[in-house]
Design a protein around this motif. Structure first.
Motif, PDB file in Angstrom:
ATOM      1  N   ILE A  48       4.707   9.639   6.218  1.00 50.53           N
ATOM      2  CA  ILE A  48       5.045  11.022   5.859  1.00 50.53           C
ATOM      3  C   ILE A  48       4.303  11.383   4.554  1.00 50.53           C
ATOM      4  O   ILE A  48       4.530  10.759   3.507  1.00 50.53           O
ATOM      5  N   PHE A  49       3.410  12.371   4.678  1.00 53.55           N
ATOM      6  CA  PHE A  49       2.675  12.861   3.504  1.00 53.55           C
ATOM      7  C   PHE A  49       3.379  14.106   2.956  1.00 53.55           C
ATOM      8  O   PHE A  49       3.827  14.964   3.720  1.00 53.55           O
ATOM      9  N   THR A  50       3.452  14.190   1.638  1.00 55.40           N
ATOM     10  CA  THR A  50       3.887  15.422   0.958  1.00 55.40           C
ATOM     11  C   THR A  50       2.805  15.777  -0.081  1.00 55.40           C
ATOM     12  O   THR A  50       1.791  15.079  -0.195  1.00 55.40           O
ATOM     13  N   ASN A  51       3.051  16.869  -0.772  1.00 51.61           N
ATOM     14  CA  ASN A  51       2.061  17.347  -1.751  1.00 51.61           C
ATOM     15  C   ASN A  51       0.725  17.693  -1.092  1.00 51.61           C
ATOM     16  O   ASN A  51      -0.342  17.517  -1.687  1.00 51.61           O
ATOM     17  N   ILE A  52       0.809  18.130   0.163  1.00 48.25           N
ATOM     18  CA  ILE A  52      -0.395  18.568   0.877  1.00 48.25           C
ATOM     19  C   ILE A  52      -0.633  20.058   0.638  1.00 48.25           C
ATOM     20  O   ILE A  52      -1.745  20.490   0.297  1.00 48.25           O
ATOM     21  N   ASP A  53       0.424  20.837   0.810  1.00 45.94           N
ATOM     22  CA  ASP A  53       0.349  22.298   0.646  1.00 45.94           C
ATOM     23  C   ASP A  53       0.750  22.633  -0.796  1.00 45.94           C
ATOM     24  O   ASP A  53       1.904  22.405  -1.178  1.00 45.94           O
ATOM     25  N   PRO A  54      -0.164  23.149  -1.584  1.00 40.20           N
ATOM     26  CA  PRO A  54       0.170  23.484  -2.978  1.00 40.20           C
ATOM     27  C   PRO A  54       1.321  24.475  -3.091  1.00 40.20           C
ATOM     28  O   PRO A  54       2.101  24.415  -4.055  1.00 40.20           O
ATOM     29  N   SER A  89       0.836  -1.205   0.000  1.00 40.39           N
ATOM     30  CA  SER A  89       0.000   0.000   0.000  1.00 40.39           C
ATOM     31  C   SER A  89       0.867   1.250   0.000  1.00 40.39           C
ATOM     32  O   SER A  89       0.546   2.261  -0.654  1.00 40.39           O
ATOM     33  N   ALA A  90       2.002   1.176   0.730  1.00 41.26           N
ATOM     34  CA  ALA A  90       2.896   2.328   0.810  1.00 41.26           C
ATOM     35  C   ALA A  90       3.455   2.675  -0.561  1.00 41.26           C
ATOM     36  O   ALA A  90       3.552   3.858  -0.932  1.00 41.26           O
ATOM     37  N   ASP A  91       3.831   1.637  -1.297  1.00 37.81           N
ATOM     38  CA  ASP A  91       4.353   1.900  -2.644  1.00 37.81           C
ATOM     39  C   ASP A  91       3.283   2.561  -3.520  1.00 37.81           C
ATOM     40  O   ASP A  91       3.561   3.500  -4.293  1.00 37.81           O
ATOM     41  N   LEU A  92       2.060   2.056  -3.362  1.00 35.78           N
ATOM     42  CA  LEU A  92       0.961   2.628  -4.140  1.00 35.78           C
ATOM     43  C   LEU A  92       0.670   4.059  -3.715  1.00 35.78           C
ATOM     44  O   LEU A  92       0.513   4.969  -4.552  1.00 35.78           O
ATOM     45  N   TYR A  93       0.643   4.263  -2.395  1.00 38.50           N
ATOM     46  CA  TYR A  93       0.351   5.603  -1.884  1.00 38.50           C
ATOM     47  C   TYR A  93       1.461   6.596  -2.212  1.00 38.50           C
ATOM     48  O   TYR A  93       1.211   7.781  -2.423  1.00 38.50           O
ATOM     49  N   ARG A 127       0.829   7.713  -5.772  1.00 37.01           N
ATOM     50  CA  ARG A 127      -0.386   8.466  -6.026  1.00 37.01           C
ATOM     51  C   ARG A 127      -0.612   9.637  -5.062  1.00 37.01           C
ATOM     52  O   ARG A 127      -1.174  10.671  -5.449  1.00 37.01           O
ATOM     53  N   LEU A 128      -0.216   9.419  -3.793  1.00 30.44           N
ATOM     54  CA  LEU A 128      -0.534  10.419  -2.768  1.00 30.44           C
ATOM     55  C   LEU A 128       0.693  11.119  -2.204  1.00 30.44           C
ATOM     56  O   LEU A 128       0.565  11.931  -1.285  1.00 30.44           O
ATOM     57  N   GLY A 129       1.866  10.795  -2.700  1.00 29.26           N
ATOM     58  CA  GLY A 129       3.070  11.378  -2.135  1.00 29.26           C
ATOM     59  C   GLY A 129       3.306  10.924  -0.703  1.00 29.26           C
ATOM     60  O   GLY A 129       3.734  11.702   0.153  1.00 29.26           O
ATOM     61  N   LEU A 130       3.024   9.659  -0.379  1.00 34.48           N
ATOM     62  CA  LEU A 130       3.165   9.105   0.973  1.00 34.48           C
ATOM     63  C   LEU A 130       4.422   8.232   1.047  1.00 34.48           C
ATOM     64  O   LEU A 130       4.630   7.355   0.212  1.00 34.48           O
ATOM     65  N   GLU A 131       5.203   8.469   2.095  1.00 37.69           N
ATOM     66  CA  GLU A 131       6.403   7.646   2.339  1.00 37.69           C
ATOM     67  C   GLU A 131       6.266   7.018   3.715  1.00 37.69           C
ATOM     68  O   GLU A 131       5.891   7.668   4.685  1.00 37.69           O
ATOM     69  N   ILE A 132       6.601   5.750   3.788  1.00 39.29           N
ATOM     70  CA  ILE A 132       6.513   5.012   5.068  1.00 39.29           C
ATOM     71  C   ILE A 132       7.906   4.574   5.465  1.00 39.29           C
ATOM     72  O   ILE A 132       8.617   3.929   4.690  1.00 39.29           O
ATOM     73  N   HIS A 186       3.775  24.795  -0.894  1.00 41.64           N
ATOM     74  CA  HIS A 186       5.021  24.118  -0.432  1.00 41.64           C
ATOM     75  C   HIS A 186       4.790  22.603  -0.473  1.00 41.64           C
ATOM     76  O   HIS A 186       4.597  21.957   0.579  1.00 41.64           O
ATOM     77  N   PRO A 187       4.794  22.000  -1.640  1.00 45.01           N
ATOM     78  CA  PRO A 187       4.485  20.567  -1.771  1.00 45.01           C
ATOM     79  C   PRO A 187       5.488  19.653  -1.071  1.00 45.01           C
ATOM     80  O   PRO A 187       5.180  18.494  -0.779  1.00 45.01           O
ATOM     81  N   GLU A 188       6.696  20.186  -0.804  1.00 47.74           N
ATOM     82  CA  GLU A 188       7.713  19.339  -0.159  1.00 47.74           C
ATOM     83  C   GLU A 188       7.551  19.266   1.360  1.00 47.74           C
ATOM     84  O   GLU A 188       8.200  18.440   2.032  1.00 47.74           O
ATOM     85  N   ASN A 189       6.710  20.153   1.938  1.00 45.34           N
ATOM     86  CA  ASN A 189       6.542  20.138   3.399  1.00 45.34           C
ATOM     87  C   ASN A 189       5.946  18.801   3.858  1.00 45.34           C
ATOM     88  O   ASN A 189       4.945  18.344   3.290  1.00 45.34           O
ATOM     89  N   PRO A 190       6.542  18.187   4.921  1.00 40.27           N
ATOM     90  CA  PRO A 190       6.055  16.882   5.393  1.00 40.27           C
ATOM     91  C   PRO A 190       4.933  17.040   6.427  1.00 40.27           C
ATOM     92  O   PRO A 190       4.948  17.936   7.272  1.00 40.27           O
ATOM     93  N   TYR A 191       3.972  16.124   6.358  1.00 39.50           N
ATOM     94  CA  TYR A 191       2.917  15.987   7.356  1.00 39.50           C
ATOM     95  C   TYR A 191       2.931  14.505   7.765  1.00 39.50           C
ATOM     96  O   TYR A 191       2.766  13.636   6.902  1.00 39.50           O
ATOM     97  N   MET A 192       3.094  14.287   9.044  1.00 41.01           N
ATOM     98  CA  MET A 192       3.419  12.895   9.420  1.00 41.01           C
ATOM     99  C   MET A 192       2.699  12.455  10.702  1.00 41.01           C
ATOM    100  O   MET A 192       2.229  13.281  11.498  1.00 41.01           O
TER     101      MET A 192
END
Length: 226
Positions: free
Chosen positions: A159-165, A136-140, A143-148, A167-173
């Motif tokens: 770790i989610f990226t592409n959340i803030d248009p 799922s992580a590879d898929l996410y 598609r979603l810019g998710l790293e596990i 600053h797409p590199e900012n991490p949300y985790m």
């Protein structure tokens, strides 16, 4: 004639007297000899009797000493017998304790084997779940810019990226691990999410991890938009 007869009679009287004196003298000597022999015999008998009595006294002393030694030996034998019986009783007690201990050890071995099997089964299940999570992580990630990432304490960090248009590199985790009951448990998040505990309970009930990740991402996105 008379004188001759008188001389002959006197001669006969003298001869008889001499013979009588000689006989009396011999008898007296014999009596003295017998008396001395009797005294010597009595003395020798007394000495033999004294030696016999002394020997008997020594025999009595030896018998009493031997009897005392036998009593002491019997006492030591009885003490050794008592000690042996006590030792046998202790050995029997130790044997019973050993049997109980062996039974307890066998029970512990069986319990350990069951727990080991349970842990092995749980580990296999966790491995399968981690494999599914990795897929799922590879898929996410695509598609979603998710790293596990796997971090300290057997945790997985999402770790989610592409959340803030802007600053797409900012991490949300957030971090996740499996507790002893093999349920999902979220330990922290950055930035903090108010509804994270609610999402955690939902994923425990539904076991729908994809929906859980989608809800977390939506919440992070809503925070940025607001």
């Amino acid at each position: 004639m008379i004188e001759d007869e008188l001389a002959l009679f006197d001669k006969s009287i003298n001869e008889f007297w001499n013979k009588f004196k000689s006989a009396v003298s011999d008898t007296s000597c014999q009596m003295v000899g017998l008396r001395d022999t009797y005294k010597d015999s009595i003395k020798a008998f007394a000495e033999k009797l004294s030696m016999k009595l002394k020997e008997e006294d020594r025999m009595v002393e030896m018998f009493l000493e031997y009897q005392n030694q036998i009593c002491q030996q019997n006492q030591r034998i009885q003490e050794k017998k008592d000690n042996l019986l006590k030792l046998i009783a202790e050995v029997k007690c130790k044997k019973q304790e050993m049997e109980v201990l062996t039974t307890n050890i066998q029970d512990l071995k069986e319990e350990y084997a069951k727990k080991k099997e349970t842990i092995s089964t749980a580990n296999k299940a966790n491995e399968e779940r981690l494999k599914r999570l990795q897929k799922s992580a590879d898929l996410y990630k695509d598609r979603l810019g998710l790293e596990i990432r796997k971090i300290y304490g057997d945790k997985l960090q999402f770790i989610f990226t592409n959340i803030d248009p802007k600053h797409p590199e900012n991490p949300y985790m957030f971090s996740l691990r499996l507790n002893e009951a093999r349920d999902y448990k979220v330990s922290d998040s950055a930035p903090y999410l108010e509804h994270l505990v609610e999402f955690q309970e939902n994923v425990r009930k539904t076991n729908n991890f994809s929906a859980f990740l989608a809800n977390v991402r939506k919440t992070f996105t809503s925070m940025v938009c607001n």
